[in-house]
Design an enzyme around this catalytic site. Structure first.
Site, mmCIF file in Angstrom:
data_model
loop_
_atom_site.group_PDB
_atom_site.id
_atom_site.type_symbol
_atom_site.label_atom_id
_atom_site.label_comp_id
_atom_site.label_asym_id
_atom_site.label_seq_id
_atom_site.Cartn_x
_atom_site.Cartn_y
_atom_site.Cartn_z
ATOM 1 N N GLU A 198 0.823 -1.207 0.000
ATOM 2 C CA GLU A 198 0.000 0.000 0.000
ATOM 3 C C GLU A 198 0.861 1.263 0.000
ATOM 4 O O GLU A 198 0.558 2.229 -0.698
ATOM 5 C CB GLU A 198 -0.942 -0.006 1.207
ATOM 6 C CG GLU A 198 -2.052 -1.038 1.134
ATOM 7 C CD GLU A 198 -2.988 -0.814 -0.035
ATOM 8 O OE1 GLU A 198 -3.224 0.354 -0.413
ATOM 9 O OE2 GLU A 198 -3.477 -1.816 -0.599
ATOM 10 N N TYR B 81 9.412 10.084 -3.030
ATOM 11 C CA TYR B 81 9.107 10.515 -1.671
ATOM 12 C C TYR B 81 9.759 9.613 -0.623
ATOM 13 O O TYR B 81 9.115 8.764 -0.004
ATOM 14 C CB TYR B 81 7.596 10.575 -1.445
ATOM 15 C CG TYR B 81 6.906 11.582 -2.327
ATOM 16 C CD1 TYR B 81 6.962 12.943 -2.026
ATOM 17 C CD2 TYR B 81 6.223 11.172 -3.467
ATOM 18 C CE1 TYR B 81 6.338 13.877 -2.844
ATOM 19 C CE2 TYR B 81 5.603 12.101 -4.297
ATOM 20 C CZ TYR B 81 5.663 13.448 -3.975
ATOM 21 O OH TYR B 81 5.057 14.366 -4.777
ATOM 22 N N TYR C 125 -7.020 5.981 4.424
ATOM 23 C CA TYR C 125 -7.143 5.064 3.296
ATOM 24 C C TYR C 125 -6.260 3.833 3.486
ATOM 25 O O TYR C 125 -6.709 2.690 3.333
ATOM 26 C CB TYR C 125 -6.788 5.759 1.977
ATOM 27 C CG TYR C 125 -6.800 4.793 0.808
ATOM 28 C CD1 TYR C 125 -7.987 4.487 0.163
ATOM 29 C CD2 TYR C 125 -5.634 4.149 0.395
ATOM 30 C CE1 TYR C 125 -8.017 3.570 -0.877
ATOM 31 C CE2 TYR C 125 -5.645 3.238 -0.638
ATOM 32 C CZ TYR C 125 -6.839 2.953 -1.269
ATOM 33 O OH TYR C 125 -6.875 2.033 -2.277
ATOM 34 N N ASP D 205 -11.479 5.158 -3.361
ATOM 35 C CA ASP D 205 -10.349 5.833 -3.988
ATOM 36 C C ASP D 205 -10.808 6.414 -5.320
ATOM 37 O O ASP D 205 -12.006 6.400 -5.641
ATOM 38 C CB ASP D 205 -9.165 4.874 -4.154
ATOM 39 C CG ASP D 205 -9.425 3.763 -5.165
ATOM 40 O OD1 ASP D 205 -10.566 3.652 -5.676
ATOM 41 O OD2 ASP D 205 -8.494 2.991 -5.453
ATOM 42 N N CYS E 134 -13.249 0.167 -16.041
ATOM 43 C CA CYS E 134 -13.774 1.535 -15.987
ATOM 44 C C CYS E 134 -12.628 2.519 -15.811
ATOM 45 O O CYS E 134 -12.644 3.365 -14.910
ATOM 46 C CB CYS E 134 -14.794 1.655 -14.858
ATOM 47 S SG CYS E 134 -15.872 3.101 -15.006
#
Length: 308
Positions: A47, A94, A132, A150, A198
């Site tokens: 994650e 990061y 999240y 999300d 999608c």
């Protein structure tokens, strides 16, 4: 529209919608190793790595990280400079995420005796773990999460059920849709739907989207979404042709394919690019969605009509 009324946009066939997505995911989903584990440490690493990186790129980095630090205890005992160095070498961006991940491992070892908390709220106490990520770890490791919302999920809900671009409305509909005690499977499935079918440029038929029969965007051809502000061209699209088939069958009733084709496209030719085979494909899609019936008459001619 108020956030509380978001669920009013859902069709009444909620159970069918859930079943369709679950079966599609079980048959069609991409295989990633973090989907085959319930180890919260491995899931947390995934994650954090995937926050701004495509999953396909994460795979090698995730495997390499776990090869080097296979448990939360080993990561906690590592030199932070080594962890940051690995992160930088993998170009994961990061570097503070690497520092936070290392500190979170130390917290798990020191505060929780090496066992991750299972509740999303408690997981947020770990360094660098926001709502999240905490919910994702609780869902995928412990089947104990809330509905994930999300960007992919918002796009799906906006297009399929016309949910307004409002965070509270998205969350309300996502919660209503998710079956009880199914956060692991459901959250993986709906994110996969947004990730492969999608997408910003939708691939509804190519990916056999299981929600085509209920989807507002699939019906009217408007595939805008919160992260897709420009409506794709409708003129000449498959969505437009589907609409023309429905309109022609409504106006003229049961029709032979040879008669229906020219009413859908003026350039229809039985053996042409837009011919009998092309029309049969449109009708097959519409039949699968429960909108039309196609049958072969005793004289061998195929006819189509709207499903009653």
């Amino acid at each position: 529209m108020s956030a509380d009324s978001g669920c009013d946009r859902l069709p009444p066939e909620t159970d069918q919608i859930r079943t369709a997505l679950r079966e599609w995911y079980e048959d069609e989903h991409r295989s990633f190793p973090w989907r085959e584990t319930d180890d919260p440490y491995a899931i947390l690493v995934c994650e954090v790595m995937s926050q701004q990186t495509q999953l396909d790129r994460v795979l090698d980095a995730w495997n390499g990280f776990l090869d080097r630090w296979p448990t939360v205890d080993e990561l906690a005992a590592a030199e932070r400079a080594d962890v940051v160095g690995f992160w930088s070498e993998q170009r994961l961006g990061y570097n503070n995420r690497a520092r936070y991940l290392h500190e979170a491992a130390e917290q798990v070892v020191d505060r929780y005796d090496g066992s991750f908390p299972t509740d999303p709220r408690e997981l947020q106490e770990l360094m660098g773990v926001g709502p999240y990520t905490a919910n994702a770890v609780a869902s995928f490791a412990f089947n104990n999460g809330d509905a994930v919302v999300d960007t992919n999920v918002k796009r799906v809900l906006y297009r399929a059920f016309d949910v307004p671009d409002d965070d509270a409305a998205f969350e309300a509909v996502a919660r209503e849709l998710m079956p009880a005690n199914s956060s692991r499977l459901w959250n993986n499935a709906i994110m996969e739907l947004g990730g492969v079918a999608c997408e910003k440029k939708p691939r509804c038929d190519e990916r056999a989207c299981p929600w085509r029969a209920w989807c507002r965007a699939y019906e009217d051809g408007d595939f805008t979404a919160p992260d897709v502000p420009t409506q794709p061209a409708f003129e000449g699209s498959r969505r437009q042709m589907r609409g023309r088939v429905i309109a022609a069958l409504k106006e003229h009733g049961t029709q032979r394919l040879a008669d229906l084709g020219p009413r859908v496209r003026v350039d229809y030719r039985d053996d042409g690019t837009y011919g009998r085979e092309w029309l049969a494909g449109l009708l097959e899609d519409l039949a699968e969605d429960g909108l039309v019936d196609v049958r072969t008459r005793s004289d061998g001619d195929r006819v189509a009509r709207l499903k009653r």
